[in-house]
Each structure stands twice: as structure tokens, then as C-alpha cells.
Design a protein around this motif. Sequence first.
Motif, short mmCIF file in Angstrom:
data_model
loop_
_atom_site.label_atom_id
_atom_site.label_comp_id
_atom_site.label_asym_id
_atom_site.label_seq_id
_atom_site.Cartn_x
_atom_site.Cartn_y
_atom_site.Cartn_z
N SER A 147 77.04 16.62 -1.13
CA SER A 147 78.17 15.69 -1.06
C SER A 147 78.89 15.58 -2.41
CB SER A 147 77.73 14.31 -0.58
OG SER A 147 76.94 13.66 -1.53
N ASN B 206 81.06 18.70 -2.74
CA ASN B 206 82.23 18.57 -1.86
C ASN B 206 83.27 17.63 -2.46
OD1 ASN B 206 81.10 20.26 0.00
ND2 ASN B 206 81.11 18.78 1.67
N ASN C 124 78.66 23.34 0.51
CA ASN C 124 78.74 23.23 1.96
C ASN C 124 79.96 24.01 2.46
OD1 ASN C 124 78.88 22.50 4.63
ND2 ASN C 124 78.34 20.37 4.25
N LYS D 11 80.55 25.44 5.26
CA LYS D 11 81.00 25.08 6.61
C LYS D 11 81.95 23.89 6.57
CE LYS D 11 76.97 26.93 8.94
NZ LYS D 11 75.76 26.65 9.72
N GLU D 12 81.64 22.93 5.73
CA GLU D 12 82.53 21.77 5.57
C GLU D 12 83.86 22.19 4.94
OE1 GLU D 12 83.87 17.78 5.45
OE2 GLU D 12 82.09 18.56 6.44
N ASN E 271 87.43 22.23 7.53
CA ASN E 271 88.33 21.09 7.37
C ASN E 271 89.37 21.37 6.30
OD1 ASN E 271 86.85 18.93 9.03
ND2 ASN E 271 85.25 19.76 7.72
N TYR F 145 90.21 20.83 1.09
CA TYR F 145 89.26 21.26 0.08
C TYR F 145 89.77 22.46 -0.72
CZ TYR F 145 85.66 18.29 2.17
OH TYR F 145 84.94 17.23 2.63
#
Length: 141
Positions: free
Chosen positions: A38, A41, A76, A78-79, A83, A86
Motif C-alpha cells: 500500500s 501504491n 502491486n 495488478k492494482e 486502475n 497510477y
Amino acid sequence: YDVDGIFFDDYFYPSTNCDYEEYLLTDKSISYDEYKLSRVNKMIEEVYSICREFNVLFGISPDANIENNYNKHFLNVKELLGNEGYIDYIMPQIYFGFENSSKPFIKTIKKWNDLIHSILFYMIIPNNIIKYTFLTILTIS
């Protein structure tokens, strides 16, 4: 001078326990590994936001091994690729040969491509042509 883009090459988490003391101060509703994921990210999201303010592209070049990104580098992917907000582009370090036994070139590209869920992302595939004895025209579907 004008800047067109910002690029994080060779992204790696600094160490396995560099921020453990800070983690201990949180509510610990997530694991230490989830905490590191987190934090990374959030950092990437903040850099992207600043780049947007200046109309500058932002991208990263993570480990080509998707599992290593989660378990070793705490990225991450995949995140990030599932989405918006980012990155504008990603350039996974897919330097594996076409016939690599654990990460064959084409299959690895397809795995990365399957993670992208927006037409707003670009995936750039780096390649070291010296590793190959012949050229092959690739069609990835």
C-alpha cells in the motif's frame, strides 16, 4: 528545459524491514507485506498526480516476474494496471529468451498484457536483440 516524462527504472523496495517500526505504529489491520504494497501504491499514485499537474507522462520499469513484484519488491502491478491514476505506461523488464524454460518471452508478454484493463495504458516491451540468433516477427493476440 521541457520534460516529457518521468520514468522509474529498476523499481525495488529498499529492504525487507526498513519501515517495520513505522508499521508497528499503525492499527495493523493489514499484514506487514500488505502495508508495504500500500505504501508503494501510494507513492506511485502521488508521483502520477504531480506529473498530471505538469502534463508529464509517468511510467515504471518493474521486474518482469509478476510474482517477484508482489513478494519481493512490493509492487502491486495488478492494482496499477487494473486502475487509472497510477501510471501512463509500464515497461516490464522482459529480457527472457523466447525459449526460456520458466518465463518464455511471448507467454510473459501475454501475462502482462492480460493485467492491463484500460486503453489509457501503454506497455513498452524492451528487448536485447544480442540475446537472439535470429529475428522473429511477433504477433500477440
